[in-house]
Design a protein around this motif. Structure first.
Motif, PDB file in Angstrom:
ATOM      1  N   GLU A   1      23.510  34.755  48.926  1.00  0.00           N
ATOM      2  CA  GLU A   1      24.879  34.976  49.222  1.00  0.00           C
ATOM      3  C   GLU A   1      25.027  35.709  50.476  1.00  0.00           C
ATOM      4  O   GLU A   1      24.438  36.572  50.696  1.00  0.00           O
ATOM      5  CB  GLU A   1      25.493  35.795  47.882  1.00  0.00           C
ATOM      6  CG  GLU A   1      25.682  35.149  46.755  1.00  0.00           C
ATOM      7  CD  GLU A   1      26.228  35.759  45.473  1.00  0.00           C
ATOM      8  OE1 GLU A   1      27.542  35.851  45.756  1.00  0.00           O
ATOM      9  OE2 GLU A   1      25.460  36.198  44.730  1.00  0.00           O
TER      10      GLU A   1
ATOM     11  N   LYS B   1      32.109  42.139  48.846  1.00  0.00           N
ATOM     12  CA  LYS B   1      32.562  40.825  48.238  1.00  0.00           C
ATOM     13  C   LYS B   1      31.672  39.623  48.564  1.00  0.00           C
ATOM     14  O   LYS B   1      31.576  39.636  49.836  1.00  0.00           O
ATOM     15  CB  LYS B   1      34.039  40.689  48.767  1.00  0.00           C
ATOM     16  CG  LYS B   1      34.771  39.367  48.404  1.00  0.00           C
ATOM     17  CD  LYS B   1      36.128  39.334  49.003  1.00  0.00           C
ATOM     18  CE  LYS B   1      36.535  38.056  48.960  1.00  0.00           C
ATOM     19  NZ  LYS B   1      37.675  37.780  49.848  1.00  0.00           N
ATOM     20  N   SER B   2      31.263  38.866  47.687  1.00  0.00           N
ATOM     21  CA  SER B   2      30.728  37.282  48.071  1.00  0.00           C
ATOM     22  C   SER B   2      31.826  36.504  48.718  1.00  0.00           C
ATOM     23  O   SER B   2      32.367  36.154  48.277  1.00  0.00           O
ATOM     24  CB  SER B   2      30.122  36.775  46.964  1.00  0.00           C
ATOM     25  OG  SER B   2      29.742  35.461  47.058  1.00  0.00           O
TER      26      SER B   2
ATOM     27  N   GLN C   1      28.086  31.291  49.485  1.00  0.00           N
ATOM     28  CA  GLN C   1      26.945  31.186  48.567  1.00  0.00           C
ATOM     29  C   GLN C   1      26.286  29.936  48.678  1.00  0.00           C
ATOM     30  O   GLN C   1      27.032  29.011  48.851  1.00  0.00           O
ATOM     31  CB  GLN C   1      27.490  31.293  47.181  1.00  0.00           C
ATOM     32  CG  GLN C   1      26.453  31.158  45.921  1.00  0.00           C
ATOM     33  CD  GLN C   1      26.854  31.553  44.625  1.00  0.00           C
ATOM     34  OE1 GLN C   1      27.828  30.834  44.355  1.00  0.00           O
ATOM     35  NE2 GLN C   1      26.449  32.401  44.028  1.00  0.00           N
TER      36      GLN C   1
ATOM     37  N   ILE D   1      27.383  38.715  51.675  1.00  0.00           N
ATOM     38  CA  ILE D   1      28.364  39.746  51.082  1.00  0.00           C
ATOM     39  C   ILE D   1      28.871  40.477  52.338  1.00  0.00           C
ATOM     40  O   ILE D   1      28.310  41.015  53.438  1.00  0.00           O
ATOM     41  CB  ILE D   1      27.548  40.885  50.238  1.00  0.00           C
ATOM     42  CG1 ILE D   1      26.795  40.308  49.184  1.00  0.00           C
ATOM     43  CG2 ILE D   1      28.482  41.897  49.768  1.00  0.00           C
ATOM     44  CD1 ILE D   1      27.231  39.374  48.184  1.00  0.00           C
TER      45      ILE D   1
END
Length: 93
Positions: free
Chosen positions: A15, A21-22, A25, A17
């Motif tokens: 992921e 916050k992602s 992915q 980030i």
């Protein structure tokens, strides 16, 4: 932005980030102890075109090389990157 990895016995993901916050992915499924299948890549629309998908793929390739693993790219995005870059062929199965 940083790339993180989550991994368990059956599945895993890389992921991106950004500010906790992602925003992108890439998921994979284990196909035995030495192989994994990249099955999905997704980037948030506000981050589209910034190369995050490729960043995730390269994190997967780096991981595969470090751990002596092989990758099967079933995800259309991952497959297209592998098809365009012969330098990644060493991790394919």
């Amino acid at each position: 932005m940083e790339v993180t990895q989550k991994n368990n016995d059956k599945h895993g993901s890389f992921e991106v980030i950004d500010q906790e916050k992602s925003v992108a992915q890439m998921t994979y499924t284990w196909a035995g102890p030495t192989k994994f299948i990249i099955d999905h890549t997704e980037v948030s629309s506000e981050y589209a075109g910034k190369g995050l998908g490729k960043q995730l793929l390269m994190a997967a390739v780096t991981y595969a090389r470090k751990e002596n693993l092989k990758i099967m790219p079933l995800c259309p995005f991952a497959k297209s990157v592998f098809d365009k870059d012969p330098a990644l062929a060493d991790v394919l199965f």
